[in-house]
Scaffold this motif. Structure first.
Motif, PDB file in Angstrom:
ATOM      1  N   TRP A  77     -10.744   9.706  16.713  1.00 28.80           N
ATOM      2  CA  TRP A  77      -9.528   8.891  16.597  1.00 28.80           C
ATOM      3  C   TRP A  77      -8.802   9.203  15.292  1.00 28.80           C
ATOM      4  CZ3 TRP A  77      -6.141   6.482  19.243  1.00 28.80           C
ATOM      5  CH2 TRP A  77      -5.330   5.501  18.661  1.00 28.80           C
ATOM      6  N   LYS A  78      -7.552   9.626  15.436  1.00 25.17           N
ATOM      7  CA  LYS A  78      -6.690   9.968  14.287  1.00 25.17           C
ATOM      8  C   LYS A  78      -7.306  11.081  13.429  1.00 25.17           C
ATOM      9  CE  LYS A  78      -3.619   6.532  14.799  1.00 25.17           C
ATOM     10  NZ  LYS A  78      -2.513   6.875  15.688  1.00 25.17           N
ATOM     11  N   GLU A 201      -5.775   7.454  22.721  1.00 32.42           N
ATOM     12  CA  GLU A 201      -4.321   7.208  22.628  1.00 32.42           C
ATOM     13  C   GLU A 201      -3.876   6.261  23.741  1.00 32.42           C
ATOM     14  OE1 GLU A 201      -2.316   8.314  20.351  1.00 32.42           O
ATOM     15  OE2 GLU A 201      -3.627   9.802  19.399  1.00 32.42           O
ATOM     16  N   HIS A 204      -5.363   2.461  23.177  1.00 29.96           N
ATOM     17  CA  HIS A 204      -5.042   1.753  21.936  1.00 29.96           C
ATOM     18  C   HIS A 204      -4.058   0.611  22.234  1.00 29.96           C
ATOM     19  CE1 HIS A 204      -2.826   1.315  18.018  1.00 29.96           C
ATOM     20  NE2 HIS A 204      -4.091   1.089  17.676  1.00 29.96           N
TER      21      HIS A 204
END
Ligand SMILES: O=CC(=O)O
Length: 310
Positions: A77-78, A201, A204
């Protein structure tokens, strides 16, 4: 793929040090506490085993990374992932643990435990009929290994669980599976929604104001990832009774900060991310099995599809 030097860290590193080397004496292992890891450990290793990446150290030069948890958002994530680094995750008793966690709160509610605890304190004899699980409509978000295990468990109690997934493809043991954008009617009738989604994505803040506005006095359990829920929208939904009770094991920020309005809310039950814990024996079995399969070039049931993020 040739793996020779395996760096192991995370809360289980000492237990894994007692379980792994005897089983694979042909490999070099280093077991290091997360806060003692050095650049040199990463330069040495060609594989990394842990719950999350450590500090500033890059994993991009490794051949294999194995997540000690079922969720891999800590790695993806990220963050950028080099596609030729194989990422696998632990397969263990997570589904069974999470199913028991959910069942415990569903029964606590159906059997009115809190009501009777209160009446007992007041020395009051007041019959309130328990509800039957089989009469309750349950929607489970996530039809993977964990969601299916929850559904199988609920079926034993006469529930006909409905699933929600990306594809909406029929999947046993769900009585029906919808995509999120088709789930409105099922949500409007739901007594409970159980969220067991990975963080990607797409997921979220999936549980936002629009989602909660579809519910009518439903219970909501989150055993997936905290950031799938917009917490302010959940608090709003508790106020206007779209949600009558929330059971939350995961949070956008963990540990949940002391100032969070969720702590003191009378209709929220909080547990500190314990619905499924990785046991050292499960982890060791999964690591050794994955290593055998990598070396034999066999298919991996626990390989992460990095493009899908889970
Ligand atoms: O949340 C726990 C896990 O990912 O195993």
């Amino acid at each position: 793929m040739n793996i020779q030097r395996i760096l192991v860290t995370g809360r289980l590193y000492a237990e894994l040090a007692a379980l792994l080397p005897d089983k694979r004496p042909d490999k070099a292992f280093r077991f290091v506490a997360e806060d003692e890891l050095q650049e040199a450990d990463f330069a040495w290793a060609d594989a990394y085993i842990g719950f999350q990446p450590a500090g500033p150290f890059s994993l991009a030069h490794l051949r294999w990374v194995h997540s000690l948890g079922a969720g891999v958002d800590a790695f993806l994530w990220k963050r950028k992932w080099k596609p030729d680094v194989l990422l696998t995750r632990t397969i263990g008793s997570f589904g069974e643990q999470i199913a028991e966690y959910c069942l415990s709160y569903l029964l606590r509610d159906a059997q009115c435990h809190d009501v009777y605890a209160w009446y007992q304190e007041q020395r009051q004899w007041k019959p309130v009929a328990p509800k039957r699980l089989s009469e309750q409509r349950m929607v489970i978000y996530g039809t993977g290994e964990i969601g299916r295990r929850i559904a199988e468990t609920l079926r034993l109690f006469g529930v006909s669980p409905v699933g929600v997934s990306r594809s909406g493809r029929d999947t046993p043991p769900f009585s029906a599976v919808y995509r999120h954008d088709e789930a409105g009617e099922a949500l409007a009738r739901a007594d409970w929604v159980i969220a067991a989604l990975p963080l990607t994505e797409e997921t979220h803040h999936l549980f936002d104001e629009t989602f909660f506005s579809c519910l009518h006095n439903a219970g909501f359990i989150n055993v997936g990832r905290g950031a799938t829920v917009e917490e302010a929208a959940l608090v709003g939904a508790l106020e206007n009774r779209n949600v009558r009770l929330a059971v939350l094991d995961v949070f956008e920020e963990e540990p949940l900060p002391p100032h969070s309005p969720l702590w003191g809310h009378p209709h929220v039950i909080i547990t500190p991310h314990i619905a499924a814990l990785t046991a050292a024996e499960d982890a060791a079995r999964s690591i050794l099995d994955t290593l055998d399969r990598i070396e034999a070039g066999e298919p991996l049931a626990n390989a992460v599809d990095v493009s899908r993020q889970y």
